[in-house]
Motif scaffolding. Structure first.
Motif, PDB file in Angstrom:
ATOM      1  N   TRP A  52      67.375  24.158  16.954  1.00  0.00           N
ATOM      2  CA  TRP A  52      66.290  24.916  17.557  1.00  0.00           C
ATOM      3  C   TRP A  52      65.316  23.966  18.229  1.00  0.00           C
ATOM      4  O   TRP A  52      65.116  22.859  17.772  1.00  0.00           O
ATOM      5  N   THR A  53      64.723  24.430  19.324  1.00  0.00           N
ATOM      6  CA  THR A  53      63.712  23.639  20.009  1.00  0.00           C
ATOM      7  C   THR A  53      62.460  24.491  20.143  1.00  0.00           C
ATOM      8  O   THR A  53      62.547  25.676  20.472  1.00  0.00           O
ATOM      9  N   LYS A  54      61.317  23.859  19.866  1.00  0.00           N
ATOM     10  CA  LYS A  54      60.056  24.597  19.987  1.00  0.00           C
ATOM     11  C   LYS A  54      59.549  24.463  21.417  1.00  0.00           C
ATOM     12  O   LYS A  54      59.468  23.345  21.947  1.00  0.00           O
ATOM     13  N   CYS A  55      59.263  25.587  22.057  1.00  0.00           N
ATOM     14  CA  CYS A  55      58.757  25.545  23.435  1.00  0.00           C
ATOM     15  C   CYS A  55      57.411  24.830  23.451  1.00  0.00           C
ATOM     16  O   CYS A  55      56.535  25.120  22.639  1.00  0.00           O
ATOM     17  N   LEU A  56      57.254  23.899  24.391  1.00  0.00           N
ATOM     18  CA  LEU A  56      56.029  23.111  24.453  1.00  0.00           C
ATOM     19  C   LEU A  56      54.859  23.911  25.014  1.00  0.00           C
ATOM     20  O   LEU A  56      53.715  23.512  24.916  1.00  0.00           O
ATOM     21  N   LYS A  57      55.179  25.079  25.612  1.00  0.00           N
ATOM     22  CA  LYS A  57      54.089  25.886  26.191  1.00  0.00           C
ATOM     23  C   LYS A  57      53.731  27.066  25.287  1.00  0.00           C
ATOM     24  O   LYS A  57      52.577  27.244  24.926  1.00  0.00           O
ATOM     25  N   CYS A  58      54.743  27.887  24.923  1.00  0.00           N
ATOM     26  CA  CYS A  58      54.428  29.103  24.162  1.00  0.00           C
ATOM     27  C   CYS A  58      54.730  28.973  22.676  1.00  0.00           C
ATOM     28  O   CYS A  58      54.500  29.898  21.899  1.00  0.00           O
ATOM     29  N   CYS A  74      62.562  27.932  29.175  1.00  0.00           N
ATOM     30  CA  CYS A  74      62.212  28.819  28.064  1.00  0.00           C
ATOM     31  C   CYS A  74      62.401  30.279  28.497  1.00  0.00           C
ATOM     32  O   CYS A  74      61.823  30.710  29.498  1.00  0.00           O
ATOM     33  N   PRO A  75      63.223  31.050  27.772  1.00  0.00           N
ATOM     34  CA  PRO A  75      63.458  32.439  28.185  1.00  0.00           C
ATOM     35  C   PRO A  75      62.234  33.341  27.983  1.00  0.00           C
ATOM     36  O   PRO A  75      62.183  34.437  28.529  1.00  0.00           O
ATOM     37  N   HIS A  76      61.254  32.866  27.218  1.00  0.00           N
ATOM     38  CA  HIS A  76      60.075  33.691  26.929  1.00  0.00           C
ATOM     39  C   HIS A  76      58.937  33.474  27.931  1.00  0.00           C
ATOM     40  O   HIS A  76      58.340  34.425  28.409  1.00  0.00           O
ATOM     41  N   CYS A  77      58.644  32.184  28.244  1.00  0.00           N
ATOM     42  CA  CYS A  77      57.486  31.939  29.120  1.00  0.00           C
ATOM     43  C   CYS A  77      57.866  31.229  30.422  1.00  0.00           C
ATOM     44  O   CYS A  77      57.018  31.015  31.280  1.00  0.00           O
ATOM     45  N   GLY A  78      59.132  30.828  30.572  1.00  0.00           N
ATOM     46  CA  GLY A  78      59.546  30.171  31.817  1.00  0.00           C
ATOM     47  C   GLY A  78      59.216  28.699  31.884  1.00  0.00           C
ATOM     48  O   GLY A  78      59.331  28.082  32.944  1.00  0.00           O
ATOM     49  N   VAL A 289      60.005  26.455  43.356  1.00  0.00           N
ATOM     50  CA  VAL A 289      61.260  27.183  43.128  1.00  0.00           C
ATOM     51  C   VAL A 289      61.677  27.043  41.659  1.00  0.00           C
ATOM     52  O   VAL A 289      61.899  25.924  41.186  1.00  0.00           O
ATOM     53  N   PRO A 290      61.790  28.158  40.922  1.00  0.00           N
ATOM     54  CA  PRO A 290      62.277  28.081  39.545  1.00  0.00           C
ATOM     55  C   PRO A 290      63.698  27.527  39.512  1.00  0.00           C
ATOM     56  O   PRO A 290      64.479  27.743  40.444  1.00  0.00           O
ATOM     57  N   ARG A 291      64.019  26.802  38.450  1.00  0.00           N
ATOM     58  CA  ARG A 291      65.313  26.115  38.356  1.00  0.00           C
ATOM     59  C   ARG A 291      66.505  27.063  38.542  1.00  0.00           C
ATOM     60  O   ARG A 291      67.497  26.714  39.170  1.00  0.00           O
ATOM     61  N   LYS A 292      66.374  28.260  38.014  1.00  0.00           N
ATOM     62  CA  LYS A 292      67.510  29.188  38.085  1.00  0.00           C
ATOM     63  C   LYS A 292      67.767  29.697  39.511  1.00  0.00           C
ATOM     64  O   LYS A 292      68.848  30.183  39.818  1.00  0.00           O
ATOM     65  N   GLU A 293      66.747  29.576  40.366  1.00  0.00           N
ATOM     66  CA  GLU A 293      66.927  30.014  41.762  1.00  0.00           C
ATOM     67  C   GLU A 293      67.218  28.845  42.703  1.00  0.00           C
ATOM     68  O   GLU A 293      67.393  29.035  43.903  1.00  0.00           O
ATOM     69  N   MET A 294      67.217  27.621  42.139  1.00  0.00           N
ATOM     70  CA  MET A 294      67.284  26.426  42.986  1.00  0.00           C
ATOM     71  C   MET A 294      68.529  26.396  43.878  1.00  0.00           C
ATOM     72  O   MET A 294      68.440  26.093  45.072  1.00  0.00           O
TER      73      MET A 294
END
Ligand SMILES: [Zn+2]
Length: 316
Positions: A52-58, A74-78, A289-294
């Protein structure tokens, strides 16, 4: 007070007791509390790692497999975590289309640099742990129907620092793009010039910039992609010379760090200073540009830029 002798025992500081005990009562309690907090924090670190990895933002705990499948976003906060160069290439180019260049090029310790540990030792360590030879991977690839020259930096190799190998590999890539008439994409992620190579690393700034000038002279497009973080010597050379400069959300981009700038200018820095969003608002970055749209956005930009080039060629 009676509490002093009791709390000392719990700390296990018997040897230091007589000299460390201040004479007055109230200050003793605050002295005692601090080590207790430290002990509690170290116990928290015992949580098993690797799944598991803890999101550094949320601060959400994310299952590593889910994080990998989501291209380390991060699937929760991007929030965009750092991603390795190979993973990035796999996510960007058409399957099996990447032809790597200069894969075996590795740095030498020209200055016999010894800091905390010798440069050669550090290189060996990083080559072993990352599986990379240096901080950039270059090659010719296909994105959609376009062949393009692609360079991707990897921050996990000595902070993505630019030494003579990073500079040389990128210069050869730019020259190959010029000779083959290809568009160029460089994805940067770097702490700047590599101090272990002194002047040799600074020379790479001029070398890459000169190669880019020839590429531009041939009316070939260059897209610079800035990812977290892109700073110092890399930002001050090829990363800021794109015809189109795009960035990933939340990336820190700048020359010197905010603390250095604050100390030098003695001024308060505006909120969000040196983030991709701040630089877009001030005109330095063309798009975020978000990574998934790059992948699809790069294809779209190539389409746009090369279409213009084709029309110009038809006119002349
Ligand atoms: Zn998050």
């Amino acid at each position: 007070m009676a509490t002093t002798s009791f709390s000392k025992k719990t700390l296990g500081l018997e040897a230091a007791e007589p000299a460390a005990t201040p004479p007055s009562g109230p200050t003793e309690t605050s002295f005692i509390r601090k080590p207790k907090l430290g002990a509690a924090r170290s116990r928290k670190k015992d949580i098993p790692e690797g799944l598991w990895t803890k999101c550094l933002k949320c601060a959400t705990m994310i299952y590593d497999k889910e994080l990998d499948e989501n291209l380390k976003v991060c699937p929760h906060c991007g929030f965009h975590f750092q991603i390795g160069a190979r993973e990035r290439i796999n996510a960007l180019v058409e399957t099996c289309s990447f032809e790597e260049m200069d894969a075996q090029m590795a740095s030498v310790d020209a200055l016999k640099f010894t800091g905390v540990s010798p440069y050669t030792e550090r290189l060996d360590d990083y080559q072993r742990t990352t599986g990379l030879k240096d901080a950039v991977i270059t090659g010719i690839c296909r994105i959609n129907s376009y062949r393009a020259a692609l360079g991707v930096m990897d921050f996990s190799f000595l902070g993505g620092s630019m030494g003579s190998v990073v500079g040389e590999k990128l210069t050869r890539l730019i020259e190959a793009a010029t000779n083959k008439g290809l568009a160029l994409i460089i994805i940067s992620s770097s702490g700047g010039a590599r101090m272990y190579e002194g002047m040799f690393s600074l020379m790479q700034m001029a070398k890459t910039a000169a190669a880019l000038a020839y590429h531009a002279k041939n009316r070939l497009p260059y897209i610079s992609v800035l990812t977290h973080p892109t700073t110092a010597g890399v930002m001050a050379s090829f990363a800021s010379l794109g015809d189109l400069i795009i960035a990933e959300p939340g990336a820190m981009i700048g020359f010197a760090g905010p603390r250095v700038i604050k100390d030098t200018t003695q001024a308060e820095l505006p909120p969000g200073f040196q983030t991709a969003e701040f630089l877009q608002a001030h005109g330095f970055i063309d798009a975020i540009v978000p990574r998934k749209e790059m992948r699809e956005r790069l294809a779209y930009y190539l389409d746009f830029l090369l279409e213009g080039q084709r029309k110009l060629a038809a006119l002349s």
